[in-house]
Design an enzyme around this catalytic site. Structure first.
Site, mmCIF file in Angstrom:
data_model
loop_
_atom_site.group_PDB
_atom_site.id
_atom_site.type_symbol
_atom_site.label_atom_id
_atom_site.label_comp_id
_atom_site.label_asym_id
_atom_site.label_seq_id
_atom_site.Cartn_x
_atom_site.Cartn_y
_atom_site.Cartn_z
ATOM 1 N N ARG A 67 0.831 -1.208 0.000
ATOM 2 C CA ARG A 67 0.000 0.000 0.000
ATOM 3 C C ARG A 67 0.868 1.262 0.000
ATOM 4 O O ARG A 67 0.536 2.276 -0.598
ATOM 5 C CB ARG A 67 -0.947 -0.013 1.213
ATOM 6 C CG ARG A 67 -1.651 1.322 1.456
ATOM 7 C CD ARG A 67 -2.928 1.217 2.292
ATOM 8 N NE ARG A 67 -2.822 0.335 3.425
ATOM 9 C CZ ARG A 67 -2.195 0.623 4.580
ATOM 10 N NH1 ARG A 67 -1.594 1.792 4.730
ATOM 11 N NH2 ARG A 67 -2.176 -0.265 5.552
ATOM 12 N N TYR A 120 -17.252 17.183 -14.027
ATOM 13 C CA TYR A 120 -17.738 15.806 -14.068
ATOM 14 C C TYR A 120 -18.747 15.609 -12.923
ATOM 15 O O TYR A 120 -18.519 16.064 -11.804
ATOM 16 C CB TYR A 120 -16.543 14.847 -13.940
ATOM 17 C CG TYR A 120 -16.964 13.426 -13.658
ATOM 18 C CD1 TYR A 120 -17.824 12.755 -14.533
ATOM 19 C CD2 TYR A 120 -16.532 12.754 -12.526
ATOM 20 C CE1 TYR A 120 -18.229 11.462 -14.261
ATOM 21 C CE2 TYR A 120 -16.933 11.459 -12.258
ATOM 22 C CZ TYR A 120 -17.792 10.818 -13.129
ATOM 23 O OH TYR A 120 -18.209 9.543 -12.866
ATOM 24 N N ASP A 197 -7.988 19.295 -13.685
ATOM 25 C CA ASP A 197 -8.326 17.917 -14.056
ATOM 26 C C ASP A 197 -8.105 17.827 -15.568
ATOM 27 O O ASP A 197 -8.885 18.359 -16.362
ATOM 28 C CB ASP A 197 -9.792 17.638 -13.682
ATOM 29 C CG ASP A 197 -10.217 16.214 -14.047
ATOM 30 O OD1 ASP A 197 -9.554 15.594 -14.892
ATOM 31 O OD2 ASP A 197 -11.237 15.752 -13.498
ATOM 32 N N LYS A 222 -9.269 6.801 -18.397
ATOM 33 C CA LYS A 222 -9.617 7.310 -19.722
ATOM 34 C C LYS A 222 -8.424 7.182 -20.675
ATOM 35 O O LYS A 222 -7.973 6.091 -20.922
ATOM 36 C CB LYS A 222 -10.118 8.751 -19.576
ATOM 37 C CG LYS A 222 -11.152 8.929 -18.441
ATOM 38 C CD LYS A 222 -12.389 8.088 -18.677
ATOM 39 C CE LYS A 222 -13.523 8.330 -17.714
ATOM 40 N NZ LYS A 222 -13.386 7.925 -16.353
HETATM 41 O O1 P1T Z 1 -14.191 7.218 -13.108
HETATM 42 P P1 P1T Z 1 -12.997 7.652 -12.296
HETATM 43 O O2 P1T Z 1 -11.714 7.013 -12.707
HETATM 44 O O3 P1T Z 1 -13.246 7.587 -10.834
HETATM 45 O O4 P1T Z 1 -12.757 9.207 -12.677
HETATM 46 C C1 P1T Z 1 -13.661 10.223 -12.358
HETATM 47 C C2 P1T Z 1 -13.539 11.356 -13.354
HETATM 48 C C3 P1T Z 1 -12.799 12.468 -13.025
HETATM 49 N N1 P1T Z 1 -12.637 13.517 -13.870
HETATM 50 C C4 P1T Z 1 -13.214 13.505 -15.085
HETATM 51 C C5 P1T Z 1 -13.033 14.690 -15.993
HETATM 52 C C6 P1T Z 1 -13.961 12.409 -15.487
HETATM 53 O O5 P1T Z 1 -14.514 12.438 -16.717
HETATM 54 C C7 P1T Z 1 -14.145 11.308 -14.605
HETATM 55 C C8 P1T Z 1 -14.967 10.127 -14.975
HETATM 56 N N2 P1T Z 1 -15.837 10.362 -16.037
HETATM 57 C C9 P1T Z 1 -16.696 9.445 -16.572
HETATM 58 C C10 P1T Z 1 -16.850 8.199 -16.130
HETATM 59 C C11 P1T Z 1 -17.470 9.945 -17.730
HETATM 60 O O6 P1T Z 1 -18.047 9.137 -18.475
HETATM 61 O O7 P1T Z 1 -17.498 11.166 -17.918
#
Ligand code: P1T
Length: 432
Positions: A67, A120, A197, A222
């Site tokens: 961890r 988001y 972000d 992503k």
């Molecule tokens: O899904 P996760 O890895 O927890 O990430 C969250 C997140 C944070 N910032 C942005 C700009 C994001 O687009 C996302 C996650 N977004 C999606 C799942 C979506 O379909 O827009």
């Protein structure tokens, strides 16, 4: 000199993870993506790192408990710090959302955040439902794209500790002038940190640290991983934020929202082709955006790379040094205006929920699904899916209506994607 250095590229050891810091490097983006953090194994010569599944390590061998750190996470963090230009430290987390949670927890109780108003949905939910209820954190959502300086300055309070930017925003692709917002934040009495972000553009198209931001965050789920098979997040910080990095690293371990060694290995493999994929996402998205712009079935297309986009000049100014080189080369070969700017497009189909629904079920290659940034094309309806947690009145104010469709344009053949969108538009609007 090491054989790697003789070959002429900066190596992972030069960019050593010692304390998370990476040294200056001169190699291009794609070279760093492939080599930094990814050294042949000194014992076996394996070119691809092995996956270290051990949860614990014999004392004094450099690792203790998985961890707190393990070889695969360290390697990925080194790669990320190198790819995000201006970065020196990388920290990986179990998801983009746990990355957000860790940053907000670092603010302590009763802090205040100024956030771009179109974020988001999960980030909005964490700010308004978790940080607000459990930490007494208040967030002021501001239209950082259009608000005048006085309005933005008036949003800052004596306890404002963080400015949260997404650019382009999810899902309406609003563009924020990052250096300008940084300069306004620097004038605020509480000296808030500026976080960007950078999920939508990835480290290929945008380098917010070079534009003055203090922290970059990514949902690695992503583009960075790029193959829709890992959920993970990361923070990257510049060398002058060693103390802040230590604080966040402490929380990374103490909260424990850490990714598995296997996921780190996958994300690092994905990152090796980030530059190739982002170029293909960008050229495909530009071509699809143009097809949408031509279509009689479309009310409005939002793609900041389109010459007709009102902030197309800001999109160009905001390009990372490596993306600008790619875009300039592209423009020399294609004198048709516009340029590749990531793979995300939003558009309003002519009509309403019914037409949008028909479009989304008529596509053959664009799969109806949340998420983005994978090699395969996806389509979704933000009002009902990714941004369903935003109150309807706020959604309406932001322009997230029932006919707003978001596309994550993949790296399939361009003409197949265009044909798919065109046939689905016809079915969507004409019902044929
Ligand atoms: O899904 P996760 O890895 O927890 O990430 C969250 C997140 C944070 N910032 C942005 C700009 C994001 O687009 C996302 C996650 N977004 C999606 C799942 C979506 O379909 O827009």
């Amino acid at each position: 000199m090491s054989p790697a250095a003789l070959k002429g590229f900066s190596t992972a050891s030069e960019n050593a993870h010692t304390n998370g810091a990476t040294k200056a490097r001169t190699d291009g983006f794609g070279t760093r993506a492939i080599h930094v953090g990814s050294e042949p194994d000194p014992e076996t010569g394996a070119v691809i790192p092995s996956i270290s599944l051990s949860t614990t390590y014999k004392q004094n061998g450099g690792f203790e408990y998985s961890r707190s750190g393990n070889p695969n996470r360290n390697a990925l963090e080194t790669t990320l710090a190198s790819l995000e230009s201006g970065g020196a430290y990388g920290l990986a987390f179990a998801s983009g959302s746990s990355t957000t949670a860790t940053v907000l927890q670092s603010l302590g109780p009763n802090a205040h955040i100024v956030s771009v108003n179109d974020v988001y949905g999960g980030t909005f939910r964490y700010m308004t439902r978790v940080a607000a209820e459990n930490q007494g954190i208040e967030t002021t959502f501001v239209d950082l794209e259009n608000a005048d300086d006085e309005t933005i300055a008036a949003a800052f309070r004596p306890n404002t500790k963080l400015v949260w930017i997404e650019s382009p925003t999810n899902p309406t692709l609003r563009l924020i002038d990052i250096p300008h917002i940084v300069s306004l934040a620097r004038e605020a009495s509480s000296s808030p940190l500026v976080l960007v972000d950078n999920t939508f553009l990835s480290p290929f198209y945008s380098s917010p640290l070079l534009q003055g931001a203090d922290i970059v965050m990514h949902s690695l789920t992503k583009y960075v991983n790029g193959h829709s098979d890992v959920v993970m997040g990361a923070l990257i910080l510049p060398s002058h934020h060693a103390a802040l990095t230590e604080k966040l690293r402490f929380l990374q371990n103490a909260i424990g929202a850490v990714p598995s060694a296997y996921d780190c290995w996958l994300a690092q493999r994905g990152a090796k082709t980030l530059h190739l994929r982002m170029k293909a996402h960008g050229t495909n998205a530009l071509a699809v955006a143009r097809a949408l712009e031509r279509s009689p079935y479309v009310e409005d297309v939002i793609y900041p790379g389109l010459a007709s986009h009102p902030r197309n000049d800001l999109a160009y100014r905001s390009l990372s040094p490596h993306a600008r080189k790619f875009v300039d080369d592209y423009a020399e070969r294609n004198a048709d205006g516009g340029f590749p700017y990531g793979g995300m497009i939003s558009f309003r189909i002519r009509g309403g929920a019914e037409e949008a629904d028909r479009f989304l079920t008529a596509t053959r290659l664009f799969t109806l699904a949340e998420s983005l940034g994978g090699v395969e094309s996806l389509a979704e309806l933000p009002a009902q899916m990714t941004h369903g947690s935003i109150p309807p009145a706020e959604r309406a104010h932001l322009g997230i209506g029932d006919n707003l469709i978001r596309l994550s344009v993949g790296v399939e053949e361009t003409e197949d994607l265009i044909a798919d969108v065109e046939q689905a538009l016809r079915v969507g609007v004409e019902g044929l």
